[in-house]
Design a protein around this motif. Sequence first.
Motif, PDB file in Angstrom:
ATOM      1  N   LEU A 114      12.663  -7.675  13.487  1.00 17.55           N
ATOM      2  CA  LEU A 114      12.718  -8.565  12.325  1.00 17.55           C
ATOM      3  C   LEU A 114      11.412  -8.518  11.541  1.00 17.55           C
ATOM      4  O   LEU A 114      10.340  -8.347  12.124  1.00 17.55           O
ATOM      5  CB  LEU A 114      12.943 -10.013  12.771  1.00 17.55           C
ATOM      6  N   ASN A 115      11.524  -8.686  10.237  1.00 19.87           N
ATOM      7  CA  ASN A 115      10.386  -8.909   9.339  1.00 19.87           C
ATOM      8  C   ASN A 115      10.632 -10.222   8.605  1.00 19.87           C
ATOM      9  O   ASN A 115      11.775 -10.547   8.290  1.00 19.87           O
ATOM     10  CB  ASN A 115      10.278  -7.825   8.258  1.00 19.87           C
ATOM     11  N   LEU A 116       9.572 -10.945   8.313  1.00 20.09           N
ATOM     12  CA  LEU A 116       9.659 -12.077   7.404  1.00 20.09           C
ATOM     13  C   LEU A 116       9.466 -11.528   6.005  1.00 20.09           C
ATOM     14  O   LEU A 116       8.632 -10.638   5.793  1.00 20.09           O
ATOM     15  CB  LEU A 116       8.578 -13.105   7.726  1.00 20.09           C
ATOM     16  N   THR A 117      10.205 -12.017   5.012  1.00 26.67           N
ATOM     17  CA  THR A 117      10.106 -11.484   3.651  1.00 26.67           C
ATOM     18  C   THR A 117       9.577 -12.550   2.691  1.00 26.67           C
ATOM     19  O   THR A 117       9.772 -13.744   2.891  1.00 26.67           O
ATOM     20  CB  THR A 117      11.469 -10.950   3.162  1.00 26.67           C
ATOM     21  N   PHE A 118       8.903 -12.056   1.633  1.00 25.49           N
ATOM     22  CA  PHE A 118       8.258 -12.914   0.637  1.00 25.49           C
ATOM     23  C   PHE A 118       8.510 -12.325  -0.741  1.00 25.49           C
ATOM     24  O   PHE A 118       8.780 -11.137  -0.884  1.00 25.49           O
ATOM     25  CB  PHE A 118       6.758 -13.008   0.909  1.00 25.49           C
ATOM     26  N   ASP A 119       8.332 -13.136  -1.794  1.00 24.35           N
ATOM     27  CA  ASP A 119       8.647 -12.678  -3.146  1.00 24.35           C
ATOM     28  C   ASP A 119       7.561 -11.835  -3.792  1.00 24.35           C
ATOM     29  O   ASP A 119       7.821 -11.168  -4.777  1.00 24.35           O
ATOM     30  CB  ASP A 119       9.036 -13.841  -4.049  1.00 24.35           C
ATOM     31  N   GLY A 120       6.357 -11.817  -3.316  1.00 20.49           N
ATOM     32  CA  GLY A 120       5.314 -10.988  -3.903  1.00 20.49           C
ATOM     33  C   GLY A 120       3.941 -11.405  -3.439  1.00 20.49           C
ATOM     34  O   GLY A 120       3.753 -12.446  -2.824  1.00 20.49           O
ATOM     35  N   PHE A 121       2.956 -10.558  -3.747  1.00 21.08           N
ATOM     36  CA  PHE A 121       1.577 -10.825  -3.341  1.00 21.08           C
ATOM     37  C   PHE A 121       1.007 -12.064  -4.016  1.00 21.08           C
ATOM     38  O   PHE A 121       0.320 -12.863  -3.392  1.00 21.08           O
ATOM     39  CB  PHE A 121       0.668  -9.638  -3.672  1.00 21.08           C
ATOM     40  N   SER A 122       1.262 -12.232  -5.312  1.00 17.69           N
ATOM     41  CA  SER A 122       0.611 -13.312  -6.047  1.00 17.69           C
ATOM     42  C   SER A 122       1.122 -14.688  -5.642  1.00 17.69           C
ATOM     43  O   SER A 122       0.356 -15.636  -5.575  1.00 17.69           O
ATOM     44  CB  SER A 122       0.766 -13.107  -7.549  1.00 17.69           C
ATOM     45  N   SER A 123       2.416 -14.819  -5.361  1.00 20.20           N
ATOM     46  CA  SER A 123       2.944 -16.143  -5.016  1.00 20.20           C
ATOM     47  C   SER A 123       3.140 -16.313  -3.515  1.00 20.20           C
ATOM     48  O   SER A 123       2.874 -17.379  -2.978  1.00 20.20           O
ATOM     49  CB  SER A 123       4.253 -16.397  -5.756  1.00 20.20           C
ATOM     50  N   GLY A 124       3.647 -15.298  -2.827  1.00 22.62           N
ATOM     51  CA  GLY A 124       3.809 -15.364  -1.379  1.00 22.62           C
ATOM     52  C   GLY A 124       4.843 -16.356  -0.887  1.00 22.62           C
ATOM     53  O   GLY A 124       4.797 -16.800   0.257  1.00 22.62           O
ATOM     54  N   ASN A 125       5.808 -16.683  -1.723  1.00 16.53           N
ATOM     55  CA  ASN A 125       6.848 -17.626  -1.315  1.00 16.53           C
ATOM     56  C   ASN A 125       7.833 -16.942  -0.362  1.00 16.53           C
ATOM     57  O   ASN A 125       8.301 -15.835  -0.636  1.00 16.53           O
ATOM     58  CB  ASN A 125       7.611 -18.152  -2.533  1.00 16.53           C
ATOM     59  N   PRO A 126       8.197 -17.591   0.755  1.00 13.07           N
ATOM     60  CA  PRO A 126       9.174 -17.004   1.677  1.00 13.07           C
ATOM     61  C   PRO A 126      10.521 -16.799   0.995  1.00 13.07           C
ATOM     62  O   PRO A 126      10.958 -17.639   0.204  1.00 13.07           O
ATOM     63  CB  PRO A 126       9.293 -18.034   2.793  1.00 13.07           C
ATOM     64  N   THR A 127      11.168 -15.661   1.307  1.00 14.63           N
ATOM     65  CA  THR A 127      12.499 -15.394   0.762  1.00 14.63           C
ATOM     66  C   THR A 127      13.543 -15.222   1.856  1.00 14.63           C
ATOM     67  O   THR A 127      14.727 -15.185   1.569  1.00 14.63           O
ATOM     68  CB  THR A 127      12.500 -14.140  -0.133  1.00 14.63           C
ATOM     69  N   GLY A 128      13.120 -15.069   3.113  1.00 11.89           N
ATOM     70  CA  GLY A 128      14.088 -14.912   4.195  1.00 11.89           C
ATOM     71  C   GLY A 128      13.578 -13.967   5.269  1.00 11.89           C
ATOM     72  O   GLY A 128      12.374 -13.927   5.561  1.00 11.89           O
TER      73      GLY A 128
END
Length: 181
Positions: A114-128
Amino acid sequence: MKAQSMNTKSCQFLKLSVAALTVMAALILGAPTAATAQTTTQLSGSTQQSVRPQGSWLYTVTIPGFTFQGIETYSAGGGYTEADQLSFNPLAVASAGHGAWQMTGARTFNLTYLNLTFDGFSSGNPTGTLKVRQTTTLSKSGNSYTGAGDFTYYDLDGNPIPSISGTFTITATRIVVQAPQ
């Protein structure tokens, strides 16, 4: 307001410190298993009945229309970690992968991580999360492998996202100890 901001920053620093200490403890306590180096000679002994993936590898994954590389380590006992070039895409960031592997035959094994996913470097919000499942066949020498599998992205509620999920093929070469020249 200023006191609340400082309190939030202190709490974030404390959480980061605890996470860093946890990772360091895991590395120190797990070091004897993960740090065992393998050489070609160890893998090609005539008395060995099955070849196993323990050690570190350089891999190449092909997803229809896209190819990237990564590094991975298989630990004795079934632990697995990886990092790859795709995880550092500025638009969609993923953590290092963590998972488990299990032998299914003399030179074959399955892997799930598994990997944790995020929306991008600048915001770093979790996506799933991202789940990868792979079936692999080691070469007779144990220094390379080929395989295939599937990957599924999940949103924060655990629902699969079929539009960005799919299949892949993989090849890899074992990283062996080399003396400096």
